[in-house]
Design a protein around this motif. Sequence first.
Motif, PDB file in Angstrom:
ATOM      1  N   SER A  60       0.838  -1.206   0.000  1.00  0.00           N
ATOM      2  CA  SER A  60       0.000   0.000   0.000  1.00  0.00           C
ATOM      3  C   SER A  60       0.871   1.254   0.000  1.00  0.00           C
ATOM      4  O   SER A  60       0.550   2.252  -0.667  1.00  0.00           O
ATOM      5  N   ALA A  61       1.978   1.203   0.725  1.00  0.00           N
ATOM      6  CA  ALA A  61       2.878   2.354   0.770  1.00  0.00           C
ATOM      7  C   ALA A  61       3.437   2.657  -0.614  1.00  0.00           C
ATOM      8  O   ALA A  61       3.514   3.830  -1.023  1.00  0.00           O
ATOM      9  N   VAL A  62       3.822   1.607  -1.340  1.00  0.00           N
ATOM     10  CA  VAL A  62       4.336   1.807  -2.703  1.00  0.00           C
ATOM     11  C   VAL A  62       3.282   2.482  -3.576  1.00  0.00           C
ATOM     12  O   VAL A  62       3.559   3.449  -4.301  1.00  0.00           O
ATOM     13  N   LYS A  67       1.437   7.379  -6.263  1.00  0.00           N
ATOM     14  CA  LYS A  67       0.330   8.282  -6.583  1.00  0.00           C
ATOM     15  C   LYS A  67       0.653   9.701  -6.152  1.00  0.00           C
ATOM     16  O   LYS A  67       0.388  10.669  -6.887  1.00  0.00           O
ATOM     17  N   ALA A  68       1.257   9.853  -4.971  1.00  0.00           N
ATOM     18  CA  ALA A  68       1.611  11.185  -4.486  1.00  0.00           C
ATOM     19  C   ALA A  68       2.724  11.807  -5.311  1.00  0.00           C
ATOM     20  O   ALA A  68       2.707  13.008  -5.608  1.00  0.00           O
ATOM     21  N   GLN A  73       5.890  18.208  -7.981  1.00  0.00           N
ATOM     22  CA  GLN A  73       6.148  19.097  -6.859  1.00  0.00           C
ATOM     23  C   GLN A  73       6.152  18.359  -5.513  1.00  0.00           C
ATOM     24  O   GLN A  73       6.586  18.913  -4.511  1.00  0.00           O
ATOM     25  N   ASN A  74       5.666  17.127  -5.513  1.00  0.00           N
ATOM     26  CA  ASN A  74       5.711  16.315  -4.287  1.00  0.00           C
ATOM     27  C   ASN A  74       6.984  15.473  -4.191  1.00  0.00           C
ATOM     28  O   ASN A  74       7.201  14.794  -3.184  1.00  0.00           O
ATOM     29  N   GLU A  75       7.786  15.534  -5.239  1.00  0.00           N
ATOM     30  CA  GLU A  75       8.993  14.697  -5.273  1.00  0.00           C
ATOM     31  C   GLU A  75      10.115  15.327  -4.464  1.00  0.00           C
ATOM     32  O   GLU A  75      10.358  16.532  -4.529  1.00  0.00           O
ATOM     33  N   SER A  76      10.810  14.491  -3.704  1.00  0.00           N
ATOM     34  CA  SER A  76      12.000  14.913  -2.959  1.00  0.00           C
ATOM     35  C   SER A  76      12.899  13.702  -2.766  1.00  0.00           C
ATOM     36  O   SER A  76      12.490  12.561  -2.978  1.00  0.00           O
ATOM     37  N   ASP A  77      14.148  13.941  -2.375  1.00  0.00           N
ATOM     38  CA  ASP A  77      15.045  12.816  -2.135  1.00  0.00           C
ATOM     39  C   ASP A  77      14.529  11.950  -0.988  1.00  0.00           C
ATOM     40  O   ASP A  77      14.645  10.718  -1.012  1.00  0.00           O
TER      41      ASP A  77
END
Length: 318
Positions: A60-62, A67-68, A73-77
Amino acid sequence: MKNCVKGLLAIAAAFSLALSLPLFALDYGAARVKAAGADEGETALLGAAYNAYAAADYQSAVMLFRKALSDPQNESDASLYMLIMAEMYSQSYKSALADSEYFLKNYPESKYAPLIKYQQGRSLYFLGEFDKAVLTLSDFCHQNSKSEMYSSALFWIAECFYSGYNFEQARPLYERVVDEFPKAVKAVDAKYRLDAINQRLREEKLLYLLQQTGESYLSSKENYEKALRRYELENAMGLRPSQEETPPQENLAEAAAEEAPSEKSSEVAAESEPKTKARPAVLTSENSADYNFIDALARLKKSAAEAQTLLDEGGKDR
């Protein structure tokens, strides 16, 4: 909006304490989220992904992280690192490998880059790409000799060699983990692998010895049966005297003198009976060129003694 960001940071702080992975104190404040006008549903989606990860619901986390992160703009390291870890735990190794390559290409200076390199090597191992895994994990070790994951990287390199039945190269790596990092997480697993390698080598030596002993026995048995069949055939054809007619070997000369016919009777016998070949000597273990039963037994006894010695040594090693 401020309340959503605060809630997200609170969730991240709680999860950084709950997760047991080394060097896992993630700075979720660095995660890029939408500024003015951000949709609260997207922020909640990222928080739900963290929740699923903390609950060990990695599949579910994957799904939630993907999806997020579909919004750039939701992407980060940090969020990408969490996604890759969730993929590793859910055994989605192909996805983890692809995302690791993307991470290292786009975030080479990230503080999570060394850990991503380590996970990249592990994903290659689980995909059966042992040579590539060795190269990747070796790079990690060269570049991060002080890392807490160094001993684990050594262990996985050894696992690559072990999986390829290259025990001679795997052994010193397992020994390094056991000797240099006795308190490491993988020290117990490395000790188990060393015991397995030692046991396997003992079994291979014994198997080789038994194979050689068996071949020696079969060869001796075959020669004996061959000589016995020839003996019975010659006896059936009348080419070999019966046991009563055969004098002892030490009295052959005396028996030959007693049984020697006169010259006249020899001439008559020559005219009345066809000449026959000289009768071969009786088959014994001393004059048989094909088979020596005493020597064969001695070889088998010697092989058995060597096998027992190996077994005794194996018992002392345990």
